[in-house]
Write a protein that holds these residues in place. Structure first.
Motif, PDB file in Angstrom:
ATOM      1  N   HIS A 156      96.795  -1.508  -1.268  1.00 50.13           N
ATOM      2  CA  HIS A 156      96.973  -1.423  -2.810  1.00 50.13           C
ATOM      3  C   HIS A 156      95.323  -2.074  -3.066  1.00 50.13           C
ATOM      4  CE1 HIS A 156     101.123  -0.431  -1.630  1.00 50.13           C
ATOM      5  NE2 HIS A 156     100.712   1.164  -0.963  1.00 50.13           N
ATOM      6  N   ALA A 181      94.517  -3.677  -7.226  1.00 51.20           N
ATOM      7  CA  ALA A 181      95.521  -3.664  -8.301  1.00 51.20           C
ATOM      8  C   ALA A 181      94.806  -3.902  -9.418  1.00 51.20           C
ATOM      9  CB  ALA A 181      96.889  -4.428  -7.922  1.00 51.20           C
ATOM     10  N   CYS A 182      93.028  -5.507  -8.688  1.00 52.21           N
ATOM     11  CA  CYS A 182      93.503  -5.845  -9.846  1.00 52.21           C
ATOM     12  C   CYS A 182      91.811  -5.977 -10.010  1.00 52.21           C
ATOM     13  CB  CYS A 182      93.917  -7.762 -10.368  1.00 52.21           C
ATOM     14  SG  CYS A 182      92.412  -8.240  -9.630  1.00 52.21           S
ATOM     15  N   GLU A 183      91.304  -5.277  -8.190  1.00 57.65           N
ATOM     16  CA  GLU A 183      89.770  -5.437  -7.887  1.00 57.65           C
ATOM     17  C   GLU A 183      88.441  -6.303  -8.651  1.00 57.65           C
ATOM     18  OE1 GLU A 183      88.636  -0.796  -7.651  1.00 57.65           O
ATOM     19  OE2 GLU A 183      89.845  -0.861  -9.778  1.00 57.65           O
ATOM     20  N   HIS A 184      89.107  -7.450  -8.974  1.00 62.99           N
ATOM     21  CA  HIS A 184      88.568  -8.798  -9.630  1.00 62.99           C
ATOM     22  C   HIS A 184      88.515  -9.783  -8.193  1.00 62.99           C
ATOM     23  CE1 HIS A 184      90.694  -8.068 -12.920  1.00 62.99           C
ATOM     24  NE2 HIS A 184      91.518  -9.236 -12.382  1.00 62.99           N
ATOM     25  N   VAL A 230      91.647 -11.798  -7.838  1.00 63.29           N
ATOM     26  CA  VAL A 230      92.629 -12.087  -8.285  1.00 63.29           C
ATOM     27  C   VAL A 230      94.055 -12.374  -7.567  1.00 63.29           C
ATOM     28  CG1 VAL A 230      94.001 -13.186 -10.261  1.00 63.29           C
ATOM     29  CG2 VAL A 230      91.651 -12.924 -10.556  1.00 63.29           C
ATOM     30  N   CYS A 231      94.193 -10.631  -7.467  1.00 66.62           N
ATOM     31  CA  CYS A 231      95.629 -10.697  -7.706  1.00 66.62           C
ATOM     32  C   CYS A 231      96.371 -10.560  -5.791  1.00 66.62           C
ATOM     33  CB  CYS A 231      96.240  -9.455  -7.974  1.00 66.62           C
ATOM     34  SG  CYS A 231      95.735  -7.842  -6.739  1.00 66.62           S
ATOM     35  N   PHE A 259     103.947  -2.880  -4.712  1.00 66.49           N
ATOM     36  CA  PHE A 259     102.885  -2.670  -4.907  1.00 66.49           C
ATOM     37  C   PHE A 259     101.998  -3.918  -4.038  1.00 66.49           C
ATOM     38  CE2 PHE A 259      98.550  -1.441  -7.120  1.00 66.49           C
ATOM     39  CZ  PHE A 259      99.010  -0.238  -6.837  1.00 66.49           C
ATOM     40  N   SER A 297      99.304 -18.532  -3.470  1.00 66.87           N
ATOM     41  CA  SER A 297      98.367 -18.389  -4.734  1.00 66.87           C
ATOM     42  C   SER A 297      97.490 -18.106  -5.232  1.00 66.87           C
ATOM     43  CB  SER A 297      98.060 -20.343  -4.996  1.00 66.87           C
ATOM     44  OG  SER A 297      96.634 -20.588  -3.891  1.00 66.87           O
ATOM     45  N   ILE A 305      99.738 -12.372  -6.449  1.00 70.55           N
ATOM     46  CA  ILE A 305     100.795 -11.974  -7.926  1.00 70.55           C
ATOM     47  C   ILE A 305     101.121 -10.920  -7.790  1.00 70.55           C
ATOM     48  CG2 ILE A 305     100.848 -11.314 -10.010  1.00 70.55           C
ATOM     49  CD1 ILE A 305      97.977 -12.152 -10.334  1.00 70.55           C
ATOM     50  N   ARG A 329     104.769  -9.219  -9.151  1.00 67.93           N
ATOM     51  CA  ARG A 329     105.445  -9.470 -11.268  1.00 67.93           C
ATOM     52  C   ARG A 329     106.823  -8.602 -11.087  1.00 67.93           C
ATOM     53  NH1 ARG A 329     104.435 -10.716 -16.161  1.00 67.93           N
ATOM     54  NH2 ARG A 329     103.574  -9.352 -17.514  1.00 67.93           N
TER      55      ARG A 329
END
Lengths: 779, 168
Positions: free
Chosen positions: B39, B41-44, B46-47, B109, B138, B141, B143
């Motif tokens: 998946h 989800a942030c495409e940068h 981080v997540c 997700f 860490s 992410i 939610r």
């Protein structure tokens, strides 16, 4: 057919989730996993400025890019007449359009829609669109809104809704004037980006003359079908909405908004299936936001700390295009039902600004608990009374009920007092106070926050979209059970909990029950996940439908096996007749006959083996809780570390403790994010400043402690006795943590609550206090 | 856009494809090969939702963010996605089982990334400490869950779990 029937083997158990086998192996079906033949991809061109008039929109270069099929602006999309609605199915009052109609009112306002072969090409084309805007000074904050230019020229005021009066009514003022103690508190709550891990997404396909299929990341396929039908003015029966798996929603996905509706309209115009997958930059800056509010509460107490009267004044920064242009009256309605408060008055306003509009978020009225519970702690310090004792003196107890508050909310079975006592049986406050005093001597700052609250859950029948729920349960000819529900899950585990309920009430194995809840073509209307309702209402519907079906099985078995229905029980998929163990039969035998040999059924009985029940619960079902949190604040870094967190909640009958605790924990994690980390700030030019997860700080693994849970189980008046538990953690979490921090920092004076309480803000508080001490010493 | 021919192995199957230089490995796995369990989800970076396992030149599998790696960079690599974690007979990988036993997921997700990271760190008989797995979390992410079930799953995987259903 009552709650005394002895099949409770699954309700209350930590049954493994049925959803997990699929989701853990990569076989979920989220909206971006849906592909259709001929499907094209959409990307929005958005306004880079907060306010102004569009002077040029040149699409030529973008349209010439190979792979671009179309670029739509308001001139195209606007050909299809629409009327956007709020969640309550009232028309949006602001002059809203799906794409900007000549003016932009916030950064991120959608201006054009690119349709291309791939998302990458659509993004390339969007970058080639030349957009010029004659920029104007934006209205960004609530105080800007009161003084600045109209956000929507042609409207009367930036105040979209106002209730109550700024001036405190004489009757309340008189009580406040005479009160032995008067306490006033102000809270500034920051703007939140809901940030589900799956951002918004939809795939829309028009088939034939009117038929529309929508795959969408949402909170209820039924709500979406009704909403789209209403907005477009087309028959609902032509619309099918599917949302098999949804990667979190939290109120953001209550309803389709401008982007999803624009994609649906574009699919109608372009006649190809269209997919839109929101990226994280858009999700943070251009999805509806939540929460930005300011509130001031004044309360008067008698000499013993008993509440006498209070007045609250709240303003909400709704942004330019909020999903509801309201003044959040629920903050005032639900501020006091747990407490004996003789008189309350309020003033509340919703404001338009040139920021992204607000939408729903878990516990949208939660500010009431935050301001009330933090004020009570301030009051305790001011009066010189223990904050727990202050609550004991004011909480509504069992013997006080039924009780009706000044806001016309009647409570009959709330248990905040009992939850608090249960909490205190687990949390040794005296020992903590001793530890806290010793720690302070060595320069360490520990704090304890204890809070109580009640929450209206499963609201039904008093607001347009919030209805009852339907369950259809069928025993197939194979003996296996299929249930079709009106509710919907975005991680809530309905396929699990509803199967537990049905298995128990029907007397079949949990493994033999399969639940479907993700398609508007099955079940019937409900708002899905909205207002902590699924376990209560869908649970009650499933409970009763399964009982009705068990009743039918018994009547057929009695007829077939020459027994009376009262002697028949169904257990683990077997039909037993009291006193005749040799007559036990598998349920499958009755199911085969009911489906295939109608002449063997009792005369006049409908064939097949299914039952349906639509459950209309009481208008509101209250959940109560008390929480305790212990923190240590580092005075050198301003860093808050959470040492312990205990939840004592009463959500009535618990279907699955693992799922109940998961809901509480998820809400608490979001609460911790709100208090310590998350913020969507805007600069003076109306630019949102958190564009990535490096700027928008989501609570991470190391930010969240182990939560402890205590469950009181006072059955509610609903079928099954459940109470809602989806939002509570997000409501009671913030005041619990703020109170713990304020307690830790009490030596530095009263804490100014502007969220988030980042290390920077905590250090400012400490340094201000130390500067004041130095000044005093100098004098 | 330049195009490149690549060959790689995903979940034990060999694939060949021509990809644009800019296509991320995550997008390639999803869009070209159909491994939609990964998946974005942030495409940068981080997540962590897009985490896959990558082995190159005989190195053991490492957890890699497929949104930050380009498909061309995976030429010749062996990739394991969430679809490749369970046994062929369908029995769950111990990490998947631990997440399931402990309500480690809600919406699911972020889960594929979480599972892959834990699987990479416990692969080949490695016996990481609780702290090692927690440090790796860490980079993820979630939610929905407040990480409670993930934490219990980590305790189960490291043999430091309390009995099921007990809470402090």
């Amino acid at each position: 057919m009552n709650a005394g029937v002895p099949f409770r083997r699954m309700v209350g158990k930590r049954a493994p989730r049925k959803e997990d086998a699929r989701l853990l192996t990569g076989r979920g079906q989220y909206t971006d996993d849906v592909r259709m033949p001929g499907m094209l991809h959409c990307v929005f061109v958005r306004s880079p400025v907060a306010r102004g008039t569009i002077t040029a929109l040149n699409l030529k270069a973008a349209r010439e890019l190979p792979g671009v099929h179309a670029i739509y602006t308001h001139a195209d999309i606007g050909q299809v007449p629409i009327q956007l609605m709020t969640f309550f199915f009232t028309p949006i009052a602001a002059p809203i359009s799906l794409l900007a109609n000549g003016r932009v009112a916030c950064v991120g306002d959608p201006v054009a829609l690119v349709i291309a072969e791939s998302r990458a090409i659509a993004e390339d084309a969007a970058a080639l669109v030349e957009l010029e805007i004659d920029e104007e000074v934006p209205v960004v904050t609530i105080s800007d809104a009161a003084r600045g230019a109209l956000v929507h020229p042609g409207t009367e005021s930036n105040c979209s809704q106002e209730m109550g009066a700024a001036e405190i009514p004489e009757a309340v003022q008189a009580i406040l004037d005479k009160a032995a103690h008067r306490v006033t508190k102000t809270i500034r709550h920051q703007r939140i980006a809901q940030s589900p891990m799956e951002a918004r997404a939809c795939v829309a396909s028009f088939d034939g003359a009117e038929e529309l299929t929508i795959h969408i990341s949402c909170q209820s396929p039924h709500f979406v079908a009704r909403y789209v039908s209403t907005v477009l003015g087309v028959p609902q029966e032509a619309i099918r909405v599917v949302a098999k798996d949804v990667g979190g929603a939290f109120g953001l996905k209550n309803m389709p908004w401008r982007e999803e509706m624009a994609v649906i309209v574009a699919a109608k115009l372009f006649r190809r299936p269209l997919k839109w997958i929101e990226d994280r930059f858009e999700s943070l800056t251009a999805s509806s936001h939540a929460r930005e509010q300011e509130i001031t509460l004044t309360a008067g107490f008698d000499a013993e700390g008993r509440l006498l009267a209070a007045h609250g004044d709240c303003s909400i920064n709704n942004g330019a295009w909020p999903m509801g242009e309201d003044c959040n009256i629920a903050v005032h309605m639900f501020m006091w039902p747990a407490y004996k408060l003789p008189a309350y008055s309020f003033h509340t306003r919703g404001w338009y600004t040139n920021t992204m509009g607000l939408g729903g978020y878990r516990g949208p009225w939660a500010l009431e608990s935050l301001i009330r519970e933090t004020l009570l702690d301030d009051a305790a310090r001011q009066i010189g009374i223990d904050p727990i004792e202050l609550r004991r003196r004011n909480l509504v107890r069992r013997e006080d009920q039924p009780m009706t508050t000044g806001m016309d909310i009647t409570v009959t079975d709330i248990t905040p007092y009992e939850c608090l006592e249960k909490l205190l049986s687990e949390v040794d406050v005296a020992a903590f106070r001793k530890e806290q005093a010793a720690a302070r001597k060595s320069g360490r700052y520990l704090g304890l926050g204890v809070t109580t609250y009640v929450e209206p859950t499963a609201v039904a029948g008093i607001m347009t979209p919030l209805t009852g729920e339907t369950a259809q349960v069928r025993i197939e000819a194979t003996g296996k059970v299929t249930a079709m529900l009106s509710t919907h899950s975005q991680g809530h585990g309905m396929a699990t909990t509803m199967a537990q309920v049905i298995a128990d009430r029907l007397g079949v194995a949990y493994d033999d029950v399969t639940v479907f809840d993700s398609d508007s073509a099955i079940g019937s209307y409900s708002p899905g996940a909205a207002g902590s309702r699924q376990g209560v209402i869908a649970g009650g519907a499933s409970w009763r439908a399964a009982e009705l079906l068990a009743d039918k099985v018994k009547r057929i078995a009695a007829h077939l096996y020459n027994a009376s229905p009262e002697t028949i029980t169904i257990e683990d998929g077997m039909i037993h007749i009291a006193g005749a163990p040799e007559m036990s039969r598998p349920l499958r035998e009755v199911a085969e006959i009911a489906h295939g040999e109608p002449f063997r059924l009792p005369e006049g009985m409908e064939t097949g083996l299914e039952a349906q029940y639509r459950y209309q619960p009481p208008p509101m079902t209250f959940t109560s809780a008390a929480h305790a949190c212990m923190v240590e604040v580092d005075p050198e870094t301003g860093f808050v570390s959470i040492k312990r967190w205990v939840s004592s909640e009463d959500c009535g009958t618990i279907i699955n403790p693992g799922i109940v605790e998961g809901q509480i924990a998820g809400g608490l994690a979001q609460a911790i994010g709100q208090v310590l980390l998350e913020e969507m700030p805007y600069d003076a030019h109306g630019n949102p400043l958190a564009a990535t997860f490096k700027d928008y700080l989501m609570p991470a693994y190391t930010d969240i402690p182990d939560f402890e849970y205590l469950h009181a189980n006072t059955p509610s008046q609903t079928i099954g006795g459940m109470r809602g538990v989806g939002e509570g953690g997000a409501i009671i979490g913030p005041p619990t943590l703020v109170n713990a921090i304020a307690d830790a920092l009490a030596p530095f004076g009263p804490l100014d609550v502007a969220l988030p309480l980042s290390p920077h803000r905590v250090l400012e508080h400490i340094e201000r206090a130390e500067a004041a001490v130095r000044l005093e010493e100098a004098i | 856009m330049s195009e490149h021919r690549i060959e790689l192995t995903v979940n034990g199957r060999r694939h060949g494809a021509t990809v644009e230089a800019r296509t991320s490995l995550g997008e390639f796995l999803r869009e070209e090969l159909g491994y939609t369990g990964t998946h974005l989800a942030c495409e940068h970076g981080v997540c962590g939702a897009c985490t896959i396992m990558l082995a190159e030149n005989g190195n053991g599998g490492q957890a890699v963010r497929s949104c930050l790696m380009l498909a061309v960079q995976a030429d010749g690599a062996e990739v394991t996605t969430i679809e490749g974690l369970a046994e062929a007979d369908g029995s769950l990988h111990p990490v998947q089982q631990a997440l399931r036993d402990n309500y480690g997921l809600q919406c699911g997700f972020c889960t594929p990334g979480v599972a892959i990271t834990l699987a990479a760190l416990t692969a080949d008989g490695a016996r990481p400490e609780v702290e090692d797995l927690e440090a790796a979390m860490s980079g993820h992410i979630c939610r929905c869950t407040g990480y409670q079930g993930i934490r219990r799953a980590i305790r189960q995987l490291t043999g430091t779990a309390q009995p099921a259903g007990e809470h402090a």
